[in-house]
Design an enzyme around this catalytic site. Sequence first.
Site, PDB file in Angstrom:
ATOM      1  N   ASN A 154       0.800  -1.227   0.000  1.00 41.36           N
ATOM      2  CA  ASN A 154       0.000   0.000   0.000  1.00 41.36           C
ATOM      3  C   ASN A 154       0.830   1.274   0.000  1.00 41.36           C
ATOM      4  O   ASN A 154       0.372   2.328   0.446  1.00 41.36           O
ATOM      5  CB  ASN A 154      -0.962  -0.013   1.183  1.00 41.36           C
ATOM      6  CG  ASN A 154      -1.825  -1.246   1.193  1.00 41.36           C
ATOM      7  OD1 ASN A 154      -1.720  -2.075   2.078  1.00 41.36           O
ATOM      8  ND2 ASN A 154      -2.658  -1.420   0.178  1.00 41.36           N
ATOM      9  N   VAL A 205       1.826   6.953   0.784  1.00 40.13           N
ATOM     10  CA  VAL A 205       1.084   5.910   1.479  1.00 40.13           C
ATOM     11  C   VAL A 205      -0.380   5.922   1.050  1.00 40.13           C
ATOM     12  O   VAL A 205      -1.016   6.979   1.003  1.00 40.13           O
ATOM     13  CB  VAL A 205       1.165   6.116   3.013  1.00 40.13           C
ATOM     14  CG1 VAL A 205       0.356   5.062   3.754  1.00 40.13           C
ATOM     15  CG2 VAL A 205       2.617   6.117   3.484  1.00 40.13           C
ATOM     16  N   CYS A 206      -0.906   4.739   0.760  1.00 44.16           N
ATOM     17  CA  CYS A 206      -2.318   4.569   0.410  1.00 44.16           C
ATOM     18  C   CYS A 206      -3.002   3.928   1.622  1.00 44.16           C
ATOM     19  O   CYS A 206      -2.840   2.740   1.868  1.00 44.16           O
ATOM     20  CB  CYS A 206      -2.433   3.674  -0.824  1.00 44.16           C
ATOM     21  SG  CYS A 206      -4.131   3.361  -1.319  1.00 44.16           S
ATOM     22  N   LEU A 207      -3.720   4.736   2.376  1.00 44.75           N
ATOM     23  CA  LEU A 207      -4.384   4.291   3.601  1.00 44.75           C
ATOM     24  C   LEU A 207      -5.707   5.032   3.712  1.00 44.75           C
ATOM     25  O   LEU A 207      -5.755   6.252   3.510  1.00 44.75           O
ATOM     26  CB  LEU A 207      -3.484   4.590   4.811  1.00 44.75           C
ATOM     27  CG  LEU A 207      -3.977   4.214   6.197  1.00 44.75           C
ATOM     28  CD1 LEU A 207      -4.178   2.713   6.332  1.00 44.75           C
ATOM     29  CD2 LEU A 207      -2.980   4.692   7.257  1.00 44.75           C
ATOM     30  N   SER A 211      -6.376  -2.585  -2.250  1.00 41.68           N
ATOM     31  CA  SER A 211      -5.975  -1.217  -2.563  1.00 41.68           C
ATOM     32  C   SER A 211      -4.472  -1.180  -2.837  1.00 41.68           C
ATOM     33  O   SER A 211      -3.747  -0.341  -2.329  1.00 41.68           O
ATOM     34  CB  SER A 211      -6.333  -0.303  -1.385  1.00 41.68           C
ATOM     35  OG  SER A 211      -6.089   1.037  -1.712  1.00 41.68           O
TER      36      SER A 211
END
Length: 159
Positions: A87, A94-96, A127
């Site tokens: 992620n 950062v993909c959160l 994701s």
Amino acid sequence: MASGGVARGRLAEERKSWRRSHPHGFVAKPTTLPDGSVNLMVWNCIVPGKEGTDWEGGYFPLTLTFNENYPTSPPVCKFPAGFFHVNVYNTGAVCLSILGGGWKPSITVRQILIGIQDLFDNPNPASAAQGLCNDLLVTNLPEYKNRVRQQAKRYPMRV
């Protein structure tokens, strides 16, 4: 308050709170400008890998960049480019969920950093930001875990 006053006021309060009490092993501090003053809008952080996980022993550098709309909008959170995680984009971004559509102004720096630490050992393949990393997680877990352990060794605790 003037533009950015709300953001800087909130960040000053978060800094005070962090200095009083923060999770063991974590670091979060504003950068210093060339004139020696504190830049509350950019923080250098360290997120430790949790004990008992493949991330253990790693102290991972992360930069939080806030904009004038904080806390209405989340900071941009970036690891070094090429960071190995399902992620995290190759750029380090950062993909959160709590940094996107799940953002709430009540979320603190502390909660962001703990959320990112939790993401280390609980990646979200739905994701995925890195194809190769995600492929290894799904098809070759031993190699994925090996790469995570190797990355942890590249980021030892700084004394």
